[in-house]
Motif scaffolding. Structure first.
Motif, PDB file in Angstrom:
ATOM      1  N   ARG A 105      52.407  20.739  26.771  1.00 46.25           N
ATOM      2  CA  ARG A 105      52.715  20.625  28.402  1.00 46.25           C
ATOM      3  C   ARG A 105      51.394  20.204  28.676  1.00 46.25           C
ATOM      4  O   ARG A 105      50.281  20.483  28.612  1.00 46.25           O
ATOM      5  N   ILE A 106      51.656  18.825  29.496  1.00 40.07           N
ATOM      6  CA  ILE A 106      50.622  18.184  30.179  1.00 40.07           C
ATOM      7  C   ILE A 106      50.731  17.741  31.420  1.00 40.07           C
ATOM      8  O   ILE A 106      51.724  17.420  31.871  1.00 40.07           O
ATOM      9  N   LEU A 107      49.742  18.082  32.315  1.00 36.12           N
ATOM     10  CA  LEU A 107      49.710  17.651  33.537  1.00 36.12           C
ATOM     11  C   LEU A 107      48.797  16.522  33.859  1.00 36.12           C
ATOM     12  O   LEU A 107      47.837  16.531  33.666  1.00 36.12           O
ATOM     13  N   ILE A 108      49.422  15.460  34.654  1.00 36.10           N
ATOM     14  CA  ILE A 108      48.859  14.664  35.370  1.00 36.10           C
ATOM     15  C   ILE A 108      48.182  15.011  36.421  1.00 36.10           C
ATOM     16  O   ILE A 108      48.890  15.323  37.323  1.00 36.10           O
ATOM     17  N   VAL A 109      46.919  14.750  36.606  1.00 30.87           N
ATOM     18  CA  VAL A 109      46.042  15.497  37.746  1.00 30.87           C
ATOM     19  C   VAL A 109      45.880  13.864  38.854  1.00 30.87           C
ATOM     20  O   VAL A 109      45.042  12.945  38.287  1.00 30.87           O
ATOM     21  N   GLY A 110      46.775  13.793  39.774  1.00 29.04           N
ATOM     22  CA  GLY A 110      46.688  12.526  40.509  1.00 29.04           C
ATOM     23  C   GLY A 110      47.723  11.441  40.268  1.00 29.04           C
ATOM     24  O   GLY A 110      47.771  10.836  38.984  1.00 29.04           O
TER      25      GLY A 110
ATOM     26  N   PRO B 174      41.959   6.659  44.862  1.00 28.36           N
ATOM     27  CA  PRO B 174      41.703   8.021  45.288  1.00 28.36           C
ATOM     28  C   PRO B 174      42.240   8.187  46.559  1.00 28.36           C
ATOM     29  O   PRO B 174      42.089   7.195  47.469  1.00 28.36           O
ATOM     30  N   ASN B 175      42.436   9.310  47.005  1.00 28.60           N
ATOM     31  CA  ASN B 175      42.563   9.913  48.715  1.00 28.60           C
ATOM     32  C   ASN B 175      43.417   8.841  49.494  1.00 28.60           C
ATOM     33  O   ASN B 175      43.476   8.702  50.701  1.00 28.60           O
ATOM     34  N   VAL B 176      44.574   8.438  48.818  1.00 22.91           N
ATOM     35  CA  VAL B 176      45.729   7.618  49.440  1.00 22.91           C
ATOM     36  C   VAL B 176      47.123   8.619  49.067  1.00 22.91           C
ATOM     37  O   VAL B 176      47.183   9.166  47.922  1.00 22.91           O
TER      38      VAL B 176
ATOM     39  N   ALA C 101      44.171  11.333  36.263  1.00 26.35           N
ATOM     40  CA  ALA C 101      44.550   9.737  36.386  1.00 26.35           C
ATOM     41  C   ALA C 101      44.063   9.248  37.774  1.00 26.35           C
ATOM     42  O   ALA C 101      43.860   7.996  37.623  1.00 26.35           O
ATOM     43  N   THR C 102      43.895   9.874  38.966  1.00 23.82           N
ATOM     44  CA  THR C 102      43.290   9.698  39.888  1.00 23.82           C
ATOM     45  C   THR C 102      42.446  10.618  40.456  1.00 23.82           C
ATOM     46  O   THR C 102      42.846  11.726  40.529  1.00 23.82           O
ATOM     47  N   ASN C 103      41.329  10.146  40.683  1.00 24.65           N
ATOM     48  CA  ASN C 103      40.031  11.151  41.237  1.00 24.65           C
ATOM     49  C   ASN C 103      40.112  11.195  42.841  1.00 24.65           C
ATOM     50  O   ASN C 103      39.139  10.879  43.315  1.00 24.65           O
ATOM     51  N   HIS C 104      41.041  12.241  43.161  1.00 24.61           N
ATOM     52  CA  HIS C 104      41.061  12.203  44.623  1.00 24.61           C
ATOM     53  C   HIS C 104      39.789  13.433  44.893  1.00 24.61           C
ATOM     54  O   HIS C 104      39.521  14.247  44.254  1.00 24.61           O
TER      55      HIS C 104
ATOM     56  N   ASP D 295      39.517  20.186  43.385  1.00 24.03           N
ATOM     57  CA  ASP D 295      38.093  20.933  42.993  1.00 24.03           C
ATOM     58  C   ASP D 295      38.029  20.905  41.348  1.00 24.03           C
ATOM     59  O   ASP D 295      38.948  21.588  40.579  1.00 24.03           O
ATOM     60  N   TYR D 296      37.219  20.156  40.913  1.00 23.48           N
ATOM     61  CA  TYR D 296      37.096  19.670  39.541  1.00 23.48           C
ATOM     62  C   TYR D 296      36.298  20.985  38.731  1.00 23.48           C
ATOM     63  O   TYR D 296      36.631  20.917  37.618  1.00 23.48           O
ATOM     64  N   LYS D 297      35.663  21.551  39.720  1.00 18.61           N
ATOM     65  CA  LYS D 297      34.852  22.835  39.131  1.00 18.61           C
ATOM     66  C   LYS D 297      35.797  23.923  38.582  1.00 18.61           C
ATOM     67  O   LYS D 297      36.021  24.524  37.523  1.00 18.61           O
ATOM     68  N   ALA D 298      37.241  23.946  39.481  1.00 17.15           N
ATOM     69  CA  ALA D 298      38.082  24.849  39.146  1.00 17.15           C
ATOM     70  C   ALA D 298      38.888  24.548  38.113  1.00 17.15           C
ATOM     71  O   ALA D 298      39.331  25.235  37.105  1.00 17.15           O
ATOM     72  N   LEU D 299      39.153  23.163  38.001  1.00 16.76           N
ATOM     73  CA  LEU D 299      39.740  22.510  36.963  1.00 16.76           C
ATOM     74  C   LEU D 299      39.149  22.933  35.278  1.00 16.76           C
ATOM     75  O   LEU D 299      39.729  23.165  34.573  1.00 16.76           O
TER      76      LEU D 299
END
Length: 428
Positions: A315-320, A325-327, A390-393, A397-401
């Motif tokens: 199971r793979i989750l794409i983050v972004g 970023p930010n759009v 894949a995208t760094n919005h 919360d990358y600490k939570a990730l």
């Protein structure tokens, strides 16, 4: 002055609002009635454009929207901001431009200025668009109506990028056409850069984006090379950019996205072939950038293999999902390529993106339309074998990730400086 802006997307809408703010009367035209209805109701469908800006313009009657292109007869200038994609054979598709020209031609009044802003190959304005308008209207460019090209320079997601302060290149079909276009843009833009022809303006825009594409390809290639040497490309770039001259930092990623860099250089390569010229640098850069998603998938496989797992069944989750970023713009995003490649290898694939809650229909990835973003929670994130950034919005919360995900593949250096477990984060 009353002007019409055709195409109320990421380029046309902010341009319309800037003209309205500067005192012009603006008629926004779009074939999408849902956009027109939203604007008339004061709603925004673009994340970084505030509803208040639209409500102010509509309320002051400096801006209105319509799907009735016959209203072009009301204006003294028309600015065309329509898409210029590649077709299935990776060749320029200027049909949106030519169809717009055919549609407006019967309604053009003598003396009207027509400006194209869509990124395209040199010759589109003074050949393709001119011929279409002349044939359908009976008017002659440079005599009965004015014609110009002025490339858009939008940078969505960049808060310091303001339409009014970005220098505007303007090229005219004739000297008088150039003068009319400069008079138009001087209403809303502080700095104008006149050039000798439409073709120079078209070529300048292609150079801007080709420059970026080639340099991104360079750092993408070096990312792979340095990784094999055990060297962190991000640390190398951060060190190199301390040089105060002769260096400009570009950053690697999982591939190219958006409507500019993956597409615009190929408008130039296609046109160059007409003149018997071969653009080897551009084509090589395209090959490197296009190959990056495959490299990322191999890094995902390496990360899973370290835990005695395979892509098949994981199971793979794409983050972004957005291309930058930010759009909220996911056009041409490499995230789609990653999702499809991983799914083809037997993975269960989903995505999380706070800017793209639901995937909209796209030309090349229509089968993902309607797919919704996963929830940002420990239970959800922890249920995936890998989180692929894949995208760094900046809102993520990358600490939570790091706390929730057992394995992270990071293509954007988003986890830099965040405490993680040994072997938890893999750079790609």
């Amino acid at each position: 002055m009353k002007i019409a802006v055709i195409g109320l997307g990421y380029v046309g809408l902010p341009l319309s609002l800037q003209f309205a703010k500067s005192g012009a009367e603006v008629l926004g035209l779009d074939i999408d009635q849902t956009k027109v209805s939203a604007l008339l109701a004061g709603r925004s469908y673009i994340k970084h454009i505030k509803p208040e800006s639209i409500q102010s313009a509509v309320g002051s009657k400096t801006f209105t929207a319509s799907a009735d292109f016959r209203r072009v007869r009301e204006v003294s200038a028309v600015i065309i901001c329509v898409p210029t994609p590649l077709n299935k054979n990776r060749e320029p598709d200027i049909s949106y431009i030519t169809e717009t020209g055919k549609t407006i031609a019967p309604h053009l009044q003598r003396g009207t200025l027509v400006v194209l802003e869509s990124t395209t190959y040199p010759g589109t304005t003074d050949e393709d668009l001119r011929q279409v308008i002349e044939a359908a209207s009976g008017l002659k460019a440079g005599i009965d109506f004015h014609l110009a090209f002025s490339p858009e320079r939008e940078d969505p997601g960049n808060p310091s990028s303001v339409v009014a302060t970005i220098p505007k290149i303007v090229g005219g079909f004739t000297p008088e056409c150039l003068k009319k276009a400069l008079d138009l843009y001087s209403i809303a833009i502080k700095t104008l850069v006149p050039v000798s022809s439409c073709r120079v303006a078209e070529a300048a825009k292609l150079l801007e984006n080709t420059f970026r594409g080639v340099n991104i390809a360079l750092v993408n290639e070096l990312k792979v090379v340095y990784s094999a040497m055990g060297i962190d490309i991000w640390e190398v770039i951060n060190a190199a950019k301390t040089k105060p001259f002769g260096f400009m930092a570009f950053y690697p990623g999982p591939g190219l996205g958006g409507h500019c860099i993956p597409i615009d250089p190929f408008y130039l390569t296609w046109k160059a072939r007409e003149y018997g010229q071969h653009t080897r640098f551009i084509e090589l850069a395209g090959e490197i950038n296009t190959a990056m998603p495959e490299y990322v998938v191999h890094r995902v496989a390496d990360a899973l293999n370290s835990g005695k797992k395979s892509i098949n069944g994981s199971r793979i989750l794409i983050v972004g999902l957005a291309y930058k970023p930010n759009v909220d713009d996911e056009r041409e995003s490499p995230s789609y390529v990653l999702m499809e490649s991983l799914k083809a290898r037997g993975a269960t694939v989903a995505y999380y993106d706070p800017y793209v809650p639901v995937i909209r229909p796209t030309r090349e990835h229509a089968h993902w339309a309607g797919t919704t973003s996963e929830k940002w929670s420990q239970e959800t994130i922890g249920s995936y074998d890998v989180a692929l950034i894949a995208t760094n919005h900046s809102s993520v919360d990358y600490k939570a990730l790091a706390d929730w995900s057992p394995c992270i593949v990071d293509t954007r250096n988003a986890m830099s400086g965040i405490p993680t477990k040994p072997s938890q984060v893999w750079k790609a």
